[in-house]
Design a protein around this motif. Sequence first.
Motif, mmCIF file in Angstrom:
data_model
loop_
_atom_site.group_PDB
_atom_site.id
_atom_site.type_symbol
_atom_site.label_atom_id
_atom_site.label_comp_id
_atom_site.label_asym_id
_atom_site.label_seq_id
_atom_site.Cartn_x
_atom_site.Cartn_y
_atom_site.Cartn_z
ATOM 1 N N HIS A 160 16.505 9.155 -36.882
ATOM 2 C CA HIS A 160 17.730 9.943 -37.029
ATOM 3 C C HIS A 160 17.441 11.418 -36.735
ATOM 4 N N LEU A 161 18.292 12.034 -35.906
ATOM 5 C CA LEU A 161 18.230 13.469 -35.649
ATOM 6 C C LEU A 161 19.522 14.095 -36.163
ATOM 7 N N VAL A 162 19.390 15.040 -37.084
ATOM 8 C CA VAL A 162 20.552 15.650 -37.740
ATOM 9 C C VAL A 162 20.679 17.100 -37.266
ATOM 10 N N GLU A 163 21.847 17.448 -36.725
ATOM 11 C CA GLU A 163 22.085 18.808 -36.229
ATOM 12 C C GLU A 163 23.461 19.285 -36.686
ATOM 13 N N ILE A 164 23.504 20.450 -37.304
ATOM 14 C CA ILE A 164 24.762 20.945 -37.855
ATOM 15 C C ILE A 164 25.731 21.414 -36.782
ATOM 16 N N ARG A 165 25.192 21.800 -35.616
ATOM 17 C CA ARG A 165 26.069 22.195 -34.515
ATOM 18 C C ARG A 165 26.560 20.966 -33.753
ATOM 19 N N ASP A 166 27.438 21.200 -32.802
ATOM 20 C CA ASP A 166 28.006 20.076 -32.045
ATOM 21 C C ASP A 166 27.203 19.767 -30.791
ATOM 22 N N ARG A 167 25.968 20.269 -30.701
ATOM 23 C CA ARG A 167 25.119 20.017 -29.552
ATOM 24 C C ARG A 167 23.664 20.244 -29.939
ATOM 25 N N ILE A 168 22.750 19.785 -29.077
ATOM 26 C CA ILE A 168 21.327 20.032 -29.268
ATOM 27 C C ILE A 168 20.814 20.894 -28.105
ATOM 28 N N PRO A 202 20.114 24.280 -27.522
ATOM 29 C CA PRO A 202 21.040 25.352 -27.140
ATOM 30 C C PRO A 202 20.569 26.189 -25.962
ATOM 31 N N GLU A 203 19.279 26.139 -25.617
ATOM 32 C CA GLU A 203 18.782 26.892 -24.469
ATOM 33 C C GLU A 203 19.256 26.296 -23.146
ATOM 34 N N LEU A 204 19.674 25.019 -23.170
ATOM 35 C CA LEU A 204 20.204 24.374 -21.964
ATOM 36 C C LEU A 204 21.711 24.550 -21.893
ATOM 37 N N THR A 205 22.264 24.402 -20.710
ATOM 38 C CA THR A 205 23.723 24.395 -20.584
ATOM 39 C C THR A 205 24.253 23.051 -21.092
ATOM 40 N N ASP A 206 25.574 22.926 -21.163
ATOM 41 C CA ASP A 206 26.196 21.799 -21.863
ATOM 42 C C ASP A 206 25.837 20.434 -21.277
ATOM 43 N N GLU A 207 25.958 20.273 -19.952
ATOM 44 C CA GLU A 207 25.749 18.953 -19.366
ATOM 45 C C GLU A 207 24.305 18.467 -19.512
ATOM 46 N N PRO A 208 23.277 19.268 -19.220
ATOM 47 C CA PRO A 208 21.908 18.807 -19.469
ATOM 48 C C PRO A 208 21.656 18.458 -20.940
ATOM 49 N N ALA A 209 22.277 19.205 -21.847
ATOM 50 C CA ALA A 209 22.110 18.901 -23.270
ATOM 51 C C ALA A 209 22.752 17.566 -23.618
ATOM 52 N N ARG A 210 23.923 17.291 -23.027
ATOM 53 C CA ARG A 210 24.574 16.001 -23.278
ATOM 54 C C ARG A 210 23.754 14.865 -22.681
ATOM 55 N N TRP A 211 23.143 15.111 -21.517
ATOM 56 C CA TRP A 211 22.280 14.083 -20.929
ATOM 57 C C TRP A 211 21.111 13.761 -21.856
#
Length: 480
Positions: free
Chosen positions: A200-208, A210-219
């Motif tokens: 399990h990976l728990v993150e309070i923000r809506d993404r992981i 943050p140094e990457l842009t949105d699409e690479p982070a979603r990938w």
Amino acid sequence: MRRILIVSGGYAGFYTAWKLEKRLRTDEASVTLVDPRPYMTYQPFLPEVTAGSIEARHVAVSLRRHLPHTHLIVGSVVHIDHAHRTATIRSADGPEDEVPYDTIVITAGAVTRTFPIPGVADEAIGLKHVEEAVAIRDSLLTAFERAATLPPGPERRALLTVTFVGGGYTGVEGFAELLSLATALLKHYPELSFDDLAFHLVEIRDRILPELTDEPARWAIRHLEKRGARIHLGTSLVSAVDNHIVLSDGTEYDNHLLVWSAGNQSNPVVARHTDLPVDRAGLFRVRADLRLGTPYAAIPDAWAAGDNAAVPDLASDIPGGSFTVPNAQHAVRQGKRLAKNVVADLRGKKVKPYKHHSLGTVATLGLGKGIFQYRRIVIKGLLAWLIHRGYHVLAIPTWERKVRVALVWAAALFYGRDIVSLLSVQHPRAAFIAATLGARQQRETGSPAAATVPASAQPEAGPSGTDEVSATSPPDGRGD
């Protein structure tokens, strides 16, 4: 001679001292470095230490070996009085002493950010030091050994459940590397199956990441989920009492290993125990040339760099409102620039501002898997993983460490990762005490018996409640 005091031997501090040794004349200045540990930890390699891809000692660079002309004090700076040019240092044995200086370089870094969540202080372990990375690895390996002796059920599943809190680079890389190790271990344990694992990976923000842009982070999220990971976004940890995890989204489960990597906060010495100027975040106010002060006036003989300093980012597109990202890429280069500026200042020459254009961001997601981004260029998979390894083996200081790391990687190509747990090393006297007590009981009773080790020689109780070590079984627990 001028007395230069460097606070902490992390990236920025080590490189400052290293370059000062090369640039200063022997009669020009003396350099003293203060750090609680006699080595610099190359933190980008800690996730690979948790996965057994790198030998733990190879990510620790000896300060004494590589800084032969620097006076090393193993201790902690607890107060800085720049008005009187003195620093109060507490040694490892406890006493405090005031050390005078003429020039101070503060590279104390940051400390792990924690919150008063029930159970975290008792159950969690960080991922900021090499000792923690080793303990995480050995805890997982020991859990596999124990789980293989249990029938399918809640107890076995709890032993193979791992939770990481924090979706930044440290958390994601550590999580992905440990998941890679756990998946690879299954072939050595026919009693266990992939369904027994729970990561399990728990993150309070809506993404992981943050140094990457949105699409690479979603990938990256999709990639980890395909490998069996459970990603809890917009979620926080509510409780970890007795290794029972409760999340803010209502999820509850029994856990074995809890790793806390939820970011950093300002070093308390910097934030509260100095007369030098700090901002609201507890970071030193630093000019572009790495001297403390404002753009209009510098504080004489005071310098700072790394994670404890708000360094203006001259390469940013946001004029006047951006600071360098607190990562190794900047800390190493700031240390080099700082050393040049200190020497220039001592010799009455002009100092230069720090400016560095990012080389991109790269993360390992397990053996043979990674992601790299430079502006709009995104590379995924094996090539990104090779870029990660290539960059960091070049970035780790000294050729001695580069060669050692490269040789371990080369050996792993033929023989794989080492999967031996050395958790008992953290309690080296346990087996000897058990043997001594067993011999005593045999003399008294006339029959051999497994002796129980006294509590003072035992490791802490493991996640499943193990509280006894016998002469026939190794010590257990995380050792954190």
